[in-house]
Scaffold this motif. Sequence first.
Motif, PDB file in Angstrom:
ATOM      1  N   UNK A  95      15.734   3.710  53.193  1.00  0.00           N
ATOM      2  CA  UNK A  95      16.063   3.857  54.610  1.00  0.00           C
ATOM      3  C   UNK A  95      15.492   5.174  55.112  1.00  0.00           C
ATOM      4  N   UNK A  96      14.940   5.122  56.303  1.00  0.00           N
ATOM      5  CA  UNK A  96      14.431   6.320  56.968  1.00  0.00           C
ATOM      6  C   UNK A  96      13.143   6.873  56.375  1.00  0.00           C
ATOM      7  N   UNK A  97      12.381   6.092  55.626  1.00  0.00           N
ATOM      8  CA  UNK A  97      11.117   6.567  55.082  1.00  0.00           C
ATOM      9  C   UNK A  97      10.075   5.465  55.213  1.00  0.00           C
TER      10      UNK A  97
ATOM     11  N   UNK B  31      18.280  11.440  62.576  1.00  0.00           N
ATOM     12  CA  UNK B  31      17.002  11.668  61.905  1.00  0.00           C
ATOM     13  C   UNK B  31      15.867  11.767  62.929  1.00  0.00           C
ATOM     14  N   UNK B  33      11.577  12.639  63.281  1.00  0.00           N
ATOM     15  CA  UNK B  33      10.309  12.680  62.569  1.00  0.00           C
ATOM     16  C   UNK B  33       9.201  13.202  63.481  1.00  0.00           C
ATOM     17  N   UNK B  48      10.266  15.465  58.369  1.00  0.00           N
ATOM     18  CA  UNK B  48      11.447  14.660  58.682  1.00  0.00           C
ATOM     19  C   UNK B  48      12.666  15.546  58.627  1.00  0.00           C
ATOM     20  N   UNK B  50      16.957  15.675  58.989  1.00  0.00           N
ATOM     21  CA  UNK B  50      18.241  14.992  59.037  1.00  0.00           C
ATOM     22  C   UNK B  50      19.200  16.010  59.648  1.00  0.00           C
ATOM     23  N   UNK B  55      14.273  17.183  55.482  1.00  0.00           N
ATOM     24  CA  UNK B  55      14.383  16.222  54.391  1.00  0.00           C
ATOM     25  C   UNK B  55      13.063  16.107  53.634  1.00  0.00           C
ATOM     26  N   UNK B  56      11.963  16.112  54.390  1.00  0.00           N
ATOM     27  CA  UNK B  56      10.637  15.940  53.786  1.00  0.00           C
ATOM     28  C   UNK B  56       9.608  16.669  54.640  1.00  0.00           C
ATOM     29  N   UNK B  96      18.709   6.238  63.597  1.00  0.00           N
ATOM     30  CA  UNK B  96      20.068   6.502  63.144  1.00  0.00           C
ATOM     31  C   UNK B  96      20.058   6.495  61.622  1.00  0.00           C
ATOM     32  N   UNK B  97      21.112   6.964  61.022  1.00  0.00           N
ATOM     33  CA  UNK B  97      21.096   7.209  59.586  1.00  0.00           C
ATOM     34  C   UNK B  97      21.025   5.960  58.730  1.00  0.00           C
TER      35      UNK B  97
END
Lengths: 110, 113
Positions: A95-97, B31, B33, B48, B50, B55-56, B96-97
Amino acid sequence: TQLLEQSPQFLSIQEGENLTVYCNSSSVFSSLQWYRQEPGEGPVLLVTVVTGGEVKKLKRLTFQFGDARKDSSLHITAAQPGDTGLYLCAGARTVNKLVFGAGTILRVKS
Amino acid sequence: EAGVAQSPRYKIIEKRQSVAFWCNPISGHATLYWYQQILGQGPKLLIQFQNNGVVDDSQLPKDRFSAERLKGVDSTLKIQPAKLEDSAVYLCASSSSQTYEQYFGPGTRLTVT
């Protein structure tokens, strides 16, 4: 290394024709999404498929997720000039990637 | 529901100058991006967030690119100094998460001369 390969890269067709765009990978994805992007705009989500073999229809657009969840196809019936744009597939392992393909540019001539 | 907002829509700068982009995500989306989309390619994730944590950022060229999301809502992406190869569309997206779907803003088209 491109994780998601889209084909064809470019497609120019006449109004009323049918077409299929492919999205292939050697990797398994939890879900796969298709987006459409018009010039000067961001991608707009068309559909999300999450189950192997799943088929979803959105008016004249039919989306299919491969049984092994490594590939997908987008079929458009009776294409219209309004379908012109860049079609992007994006795969998610979590999720989310998302990982995006390079896209297929579709031009529908009237 | 308002979508993802970005500004400016277009920016032209000379190489070695600096530039900043702003993004306001969809309300309630934790989240955020930033993507870079070079002509003829799909979007490539730069960073990214959160909430207000990273996160990345593995593909962010940290020697020249920086991003922040101080209050966990809107975000800025900065390039300093810019290079010719930074010419691209910079897209902001939010989600959303608990969902795979990401919603994109209209992007900022950057031209470095």
